[in-house]
Design a protein around this motif. Sequence first.
Motif, PDB file in Angstrom:
ATOM      1  N   LEU A 100       0.784  -1.397   0.151  1.00  0.00           N
ATOM      2  CA  LEU A 100       0.068  -0.207  -0.180  1.00  0.00           C
ATOM      3  C   LEU A 100       0.979   1.292   0.018  1.00  0.00           C
ATOM      4  O   LEU A 100       0.472   2.170  -0.636  1.00  0.00           O
ATOM      5  CB  LEU A 100      -1.176   0.035   1.213  1.00  0.00           C
ATOM      6  CG  LEU A 100      -2.080  -1.164   1.295  1.00  0.00           C
ATOM      7  CD1 LEU A 100      -2.771  -1.183   2.716  1.00  0.00           C
ATOM      8  CD2 LEU A 100      -2.999  -1.027   0.190  1.00  0.00           C
ATOM      9  N   PHE A 101       1.882   1.306   0.664  1.00  0.00           N
ATOM     10  CA  PHE A 101       2.704   2.394   0.947  1.00  0.00           C
ATOM     11  C   PHE A 101       4.202   2.382   0.528  1.00  0.00           C
ATOM     12  O   PHE A 101       4.871   3.372   0.777  1.00  0.00           O
ATOM     13  CB  PHE A 101       2.617   2.909   2.429  1.00  0.00           C
ATOM     14  CG  PHE A 101       1.078   2.805   3.024  1.00  0.00           C
ATOM     15  CD1 PHE A 101       0.206   3.797   2.647  1.00  0.00           C
ATOM     16  CD2 PHE A 101       0.680   1.858   3.714  1.00  0.00           C
ATOM     17  CE1 PHE A 101      -1.089   3.944   3.004  1.00  0.00           C
ATOM     18  CE2 PHE A 101      -0.744   1.879   4.150  1.00  0.00           C
ATOM     19  CZ  PHE A 101      -1.460   2.896   3.760  1.00  0.00           C
ATOM     20  N   GLY A 102       4.663   1.358  -0.101  1.00  0.00           N
ATOM     21  CA  GLY A 102       5.917   1.378  -0.586  1.00  0.00           C
ATOM     22  C   GLY A 102       6.814   0.922   0.373  1.00  0.00           C
ATOM     23  O   GLY A 102       6.606   0.301   1.188  1.00  0.00           O
ATOM     24  N   GLU A 103       8.111   1.165  -0.041  1.00  0.00           N
ATOM     25  CA  GLU A 103       9.562   0.514   0.970  1.00  0.00           C
ATOM     26  C   GLU A 103       9.282   1.048   2.409  1.00  0.00           C
ATOM     27  O   GLU A 103       8.980   2.112   2.692  1.00  0.00           O
ATOM     28  CB  GLU A 103      10.508   0.898   0.206  1.00  0.00           C
ATOM     29  CG  GLU A 103      10.931   0.262  -1.084  1.00  0.00           C
ATOM     30  CD  GLU A 103      11.825   1.366  -1.900  1.00  0.00           C
ATOM     31  OE1 GLU A 103      12.214   2.418  -1.455  1.00  0.00           O
ATOM     32  OE2 GLU A 103      12.574   0.504  -2.808  1.00  0.00           O
ATOM     33  N   ILE A 104       9.841   0.323   3.358  1.00  0.00           N
ATOM     34  CA  ILE A 104       9.698   0.172   4.744  1.00  0.00           C
ATOM     35  C   ILE A 104      11.393   0.927   5.012  1.00  0.00           C
ATOM     36  O   ILE A 104      12.215   0.357   4.356  1.00  0.00           O
ATOM     37  CB  ILE A 104       9.453  -1.094   5.429  1.00  0.00           C
ATOM     38  CG1 ILE A 104       8.249  -1.546   5.005  1.00  0.00           C
ATOM     39  CG2 ILE A 104       9.802  -0.827   6.866  1.00  0.00           C
ATOM     40  CD1 ILE A 104       8.016  -2.670   5.562  1.00  0.00           C
ATOM     41  N   LEU A 105      11.412   1.698   5.968  1.00  0.00           N
ATOM     42  CA  LEU A 105      12.613   2.148   6.276  1.00  0.00           C
ATOM     43  C   LEU A 105      12.909   1.277   7.896  1.00  0.00           C
ATOM     44  O   LEU A 105      12.188   1.342   8.727  1.00  0.00           O
ATOM     45  CB  LEU A 105      12.398   3.494   6.868  1.00  0.00           C
ATOM     46  CG  LEU A 105      13.852   4.142   7.415  1.00  0.00           C
ATOM     47  CD1 LEU A 105      15.046   4.011   6.842  1.00  0.00           C
ATOM     48  CD2 LEU A 105      13.703   5.749   7.907  1.00  0.00           C
ATOM     49  N   HIS A 106      13.992   0.518   7.571  1.00  0.00           N
ATOM     50  CA  HIS A 106      14.229  -0.507   8.723  1.00  0.00           C
ATOM     51  C   HIS A 106      14.931   0.262   9.648  1.00  0.00           C
ATOM     52  O   HIS A 106      16.054   0.871   9.459  1.00  0.00           O
ATOM     53  CB  HIS A 106      14.638  -1.850   8.086  1.00  0.00           C
ATOM     54  CG  HIS A 106      13.770  -2.580   7.437  1.00  0.00           C
ATOM     55  ND1 HIS A 106      13.053  -3.683   8.145  1.00  0.00           N
ATOM     56  CD2 HIS A 106      13.583  -2.945   6.339  1.00  0.00           C
ATOM     57  CE1 HIS A 106      12.168  -4.297   7.409  1.00  0.00           C
ATOM     58  NE2 HIS A 106      12.551  -3.888   6.186  1.00  0.00           N
ATOM     59  N   LYS A 107      14.816  -0.175  10.973  1.00  0.00           N
ATOM     60  CA  LYS A 107      15.522   0.152  12.361  1.00  0.00           C
ATOM     61  C   LYS A 107      16.585  -0.743  12.445  1.00  0.00           C
ATOM     62  O   LYS A 107      16.284  -1.831  12.007  1.00  0.00           O
ATOM     63  CB  LYS A 107      14.620   0.421  13.509  1.00  0.00           C
ATOM     64  CG  LYS A 107      13.578   1.260  13.300  1.00  0.00           C
ATOM     65  CD  LYS A 107      12.670   1.434  14.703  1.00  0.00           C
ATOM     66  CE  LYS A 107      11.517   2.365  14.513  1.00  0.00           C
ATOM     67  NZ  LYS A 107      10.684   1.985  15.772  1.00  0.00           N
ATOM     68  N   PRO A 108      17.484  -0.482  13.069  1.00  0.00           N
ATOM     69  CA  PRO A 108      18.101   1.070  13.209  1.00  0.00           C
ATOM     70  C   PRO A 108      18.540   1.846  11.860  1.00  0.00           C
ATOM     71  O   PRO A 108      19.063   1.052  10.887  1.00  0.00           O
ATOM     72  CB  PRO A 108      19.206   1.009  14.339  1.00  0.00           C
ATOM     73  CG  PRO A 108      19.883  -0.248  13.700  1.00  0.00           C
ATOM     74  CD  PRO A 108      18.736  -1.104  13.332  1.00  0.00           C
ATOM     75  N   TYR A 109      18.188   2.927  11.951  1.00  0.00           N
ATOM     76  CA  TYR A 109      18.694   3.672  10.469  1.00  0.00           C
ATOM     77  C   TYR A 109      19.675   5.110  10.935  1.00  0.00           C
ATOM     78  O   TYR A 109      19.330   5.537  11.997  1.00  0.00           O
ATOM     79  CB  TYR A 109      17.507   4.229   9.805  1.00  0.00           C
ATOM     80  CG  TYR A 109      16.548   4.933  10.604  1.00  0.00           C
ATOM     81  CD1 TYR A 109      16.380   6.113  10.996  1.00  0.00           C
ATOM     82  CD2 TYR A 109      15.107   4.081  10.884  1.00  0.00           C
ATOM     83  CE1 TYR A 109      15.453   6.650  11.972  1.00  0.00           C
ATOM     84  CE2 TYR A 109      14.074   4.673  11.730  1.00  0.00           C
ATOM     85  CZ  TYR A 109      14.282   6.109  12.267  1.00  0.00           C
ATOM     86  OH  TYR A 109      13.421   6.410  12.931  1.00  0.00           O
ATOM     87  N   ARG A 110      20.527   5.362   9.872  1.00  0.00           N
ATOM     88  CA  ARG A 110      21.444   6.641  10.059  1.00  0.00           C
ATOM     89  C   ARG A 110      20.586   7.857   9.884  1.00  0.00           C
ATOM     90  O   ARG A 110      19.274   7.750   9.437  1.00  0.00           O
ATOM     91  CB  ARG A 110      22.342   6.533   9.351  1.00  0.00           C
ATOM     92  CG  ARG A 110      23.389   5.276   9.647  1.00  0.00           C
ATOM     93  CD  ARG A 110      24.195   5.573  11.040  1.00  0.00           C
ATOM     94  NE  ARG A 110      24.705   6.732  11.149  1.00  0.00           N
ATOM     95  CZ  ARG A 110      26.021   7.014  10.789  1.00  0.00           C
ATOM     96  NH1 ARG A 110      26.777   5.877  10.100  1.00  0.00           N
ATOM     97  NH2 ARG A 110      26.742   8.098  10.831  1.00  0.00           N
ATOM     98  N   ARG A 111      21.053   9.102  10.415  1.00  0.00           N
ATOM     99  CA  ARG A 111      20.365  10.232  10.235  1.00  0.00           C
ATOM    100  C   ARG A 111      20.127  10.476   8.521  1.00  0.00           C
ATOM    101  O   ARG A 111      19.066  10.865   8.094  1.00  0.00           O
ATOM    102  CB  ARG A 111      21.265  11.306  10.727  1.00  0.00           C
ATOM    103  CG  ARG A 111      20.651  12.938  10.574  1.00  0.00           C
ATOM    104  CD  ARG A 111      21.395  13.826  11.037  1.00  0.00           C
ATOM    105  NE  ARG A 111      22.738  13.785  10.455  1.00  0.00           N
ATOM    106  CZ  ARG A 111      23.959  14.203  10.967  1.00  0.00           C
ATOM    107  NH1 ARG A 111      23.673  15.176  12.158  1.00  0.00           N
ATOM    108  NH2 ARG A 111      25.128  14.099  10.481  1.00  0.00           N
ATOM    109  N   GLU A 112      21.202  10.111   7.747  1.00  0.00           N
ATOM    110  CA  GLU A 112      21.285  10.287   6.285  1.00  0.00           C
ATOM    111  C   GLU A 112      20.177   9.748   5.944  1.00  0.00           C
ATOM    112  O   GLU A 112      19.271  10.058   4.775  1.00  0.00           O
ATOM    113  CB  GLU A 112      22.440  10.099   5.727  1.00  0.00           C
ATOM    114  CG  GLU A 112      23.588  10.879   6.058  1.00  0.00           C
ATOM    115  CD  GLU A 112      24.191  10.759   7.475  1.00  0.00           C
ATOM    116  OE1 GLU A 112      23.693   9.795   8.225  1.00  0.00           O
ATOM    117  OE2 GLU A 112      25.200  11.543   7.998  1.00  0.00           O
ATOM    118  N   ALA A 113      19.962   8.234   6.301  1.00  0.00           N
ATOM    119  CA  ALA A 113      19.004   7.413   5.610  1.00  0.00           C
ATOM    120  C   ALA A 113      17.416   7.910   5.808  1.00  0.00           C
ATOM    121  O   ALA A 113      16.654   7.988   5.115  1.00  0.00           O
ATOM    122  CB  ALA A 113      19.097   5.989   6.222  1.00  0.00           C
TER     123      ALA A 113
END
Length: 796
Positions: free
Chosen positions: A768-781
């Motif tokens: 429904l909403f596209g790619e997931i941002l997986h934790k942990p992530y950097r500030r730039e990501a």
Amino acid sequence: MIAGLIYYKNKAEAELKAHLNKLVLSNQALDSISQAVLITSVDYKIIYANKAFEDTNGIKQNEVIGKKCTFMQGPLSSPIIIEKIRTALKNGQPFHGEIINYRKDGSHYWNEISIIPIFNAQQEITHFVSTQHDESERKITEKTIEKSAKKTAQLLEEIQKLTSNVPGMIYQFKLEKTGKSYFPYCSEGIRDLFLVSPEEILEDAQVLFNLIHPEDINELNSSILESAKTGEPWQLEYRTIFPDQSLHWMLGNAQPEALDDGSILWHGFISDISEIKQKESQLKEQDSKLNSILKSAADGIILIDSKGTMFLFNGAAEHIFGYTAAEVMHKNIRLLMQESEHSQHDQYLDNYLNTGDAKIIGIGREVMGKNKNGQLIPLDLSISEWKLGNERMFTGIVRDISERKKVQAQLIQSQKMDALSQLSGGLAHDFNNLLGIIIANLDFIEPALQGNAKAMERQQSAINAAMRGSDITRRLLQLSRKSPLPLNEIKPKSVGGLIEEVLGLLKRTLGADININTFIEPNLPLITLDATAFENALINLAINARDAMPDTGGDIVIYLHHWRPEIFNHCKDINLDNQAYLLLEFNDNGKGMSADVCERVFEPFFSTKTENGTGLGLAMVYGFVKQLHGHIRVYSEQGIGTMFHIFLPIDAVQNINIIEPASRHLPIQGGKETILLVDDEVDLREVTAEHLTTFGYSVIQAKNGMDALDKLEHAGKVDLLLSDIVMPGGMDGVTLAQDIVESCPHIAVLLTSGYPHKNSSSDRSETLFGEILHKPYRREALMLAVRKRMDEKITA
């Protein structure tokens, strides 16, 4: 004087010529006789052989001169006869006898030989003269006569046995080359058997043949001709019809003998088997009914008497235990039990017979049986009692429940692994949230550390450690088969090539005492997988094999080849879904594992090693294989070794969408939009909000879904929903996003998760909403993902 010399010279020449003429005449005479003649010196060297010797032995006369006569002896030449010859000649005595000699071409023959010694005036032996005659044909004739006599004696013995035990008819039946047939001899038994006298068939057999049933006459004639052709004994059961139309069954047996005139003479016996055939027919009818019942039974049926002796063993029982009925008939039922239960079974049976206490009769229970190969089989057993006359009999009904037990064990194992998966996932979620807080705060203080090289070095070291912690979390979740593969690592790979690449590392790691051999089928298709994870799996298997080997070392053999369901029909214990696989076989000849250990070998933290055993090696191999939607199974025998089968699906493609980490060198673009930030982890939510506000965004914080809907209702314009997927309060991030987009379709959505694997919520979110941002992530990501998602919404 001179005249005298000339006289004696001429006389000597004349005498020499006369002597030579005598020698020529002697030689011609010896060559003309049919017997081989041989003259040897005292040391058995041949000085003369006549023409017959050349013909008999297939060797030229000039080839044997100077040879010892022993060259004609070979493997079949009797050492006893040879010794007799030497003894006789040594004592100056003649010898006569037979011996097997060999020709030049290696063939052998029977040689009748006579040897006489030749003496000089001083009675010293100077030569030996022998005559030889090929007796092979006579020997063959003697053997043929002996064989015929032996056959006749055997036939007479068989006839005597038949006549002494069975009433019937003894006869001789002759078939001439002209086709005429008759009975030269027939005993008086023919009168009772066929109601015919011996005299009636003395000249013509047709009188007897007229009584043969029309349906059997052709078979009778064919069988007689076949016996005549092959020389094999004749035997046939056939029917006769008497003048009163009564039908009788006869059994005929006869031994053929080929006569010199080309005719065949059978010596035989015929008996009436009508009563036997009638009883056979009745028994067949009963057996047919019983066999129909027994064959249709899916369960094993075994009949025993009160002593445990088996009298019936149906087809299903044969299939279960691996024995044929003939192999177990009249043997004790203990044959099908493990030894530890022998005495207990006898006690149960004796107790019931003596007291009537039915501990096993009429009661179904689970027992362990033992098949022909000595393997134990779980069985359902029920026993009933019945009587045959005064004999108490018991019927056992057995059902193999191996598959049921296996399915139960697989279900338990699956539930155990699923429980561990849930536990690992929950731990990973919480651990990734903590790492996210650490990484976000470290990124946040980076600008304040500019100019302080030592502080920047420590900050970077801390970030690297946190990122390694994230990688550990990802690897840990391979145990539950749900960790995603990094996008830059999942590529089509040559599995054979990966094996060859890691081979050097394995040899260095395992040491010189471990021999590694590989057999890789050429031209195998590529498999989409994480090469590093595959190499780690191989290393874990190799280390496990090494630890199972003695100090003297051992062997590891790796096979890689196609496995196709249309070629291989085994592996029924796993669901291969009619799909093509590469089969990796990893074998070692270590100490092996027990069945109990094999059942638990893939469990995380289970180890049999007393030192340095984490219990994660094979569990990670299991997780890697399941991650590819493959299969793994293990076979092991103690004292022999262990074999792992790994099935890698050829069309395995990991459909995983992961936002890759942003490069530290790309410029970060902020914005002025408003972001609704939803996360139940307070520290992570606050530091994330600080990052966003640092780059110009306005941030509204909410602790869960319901709180977010409430904040949205009282807020002004919101441009982006940034929400965790898994949250308490009954509403996950996907449901929250659906509710918000339904009422405010202009709002972009970016979802995050501390679970580094797909579940039903993450699957719905990506759809429904596209790619997931997986934790942990950097500030730039984080910044790039936020900017990208809002720009995509604006473009749309």
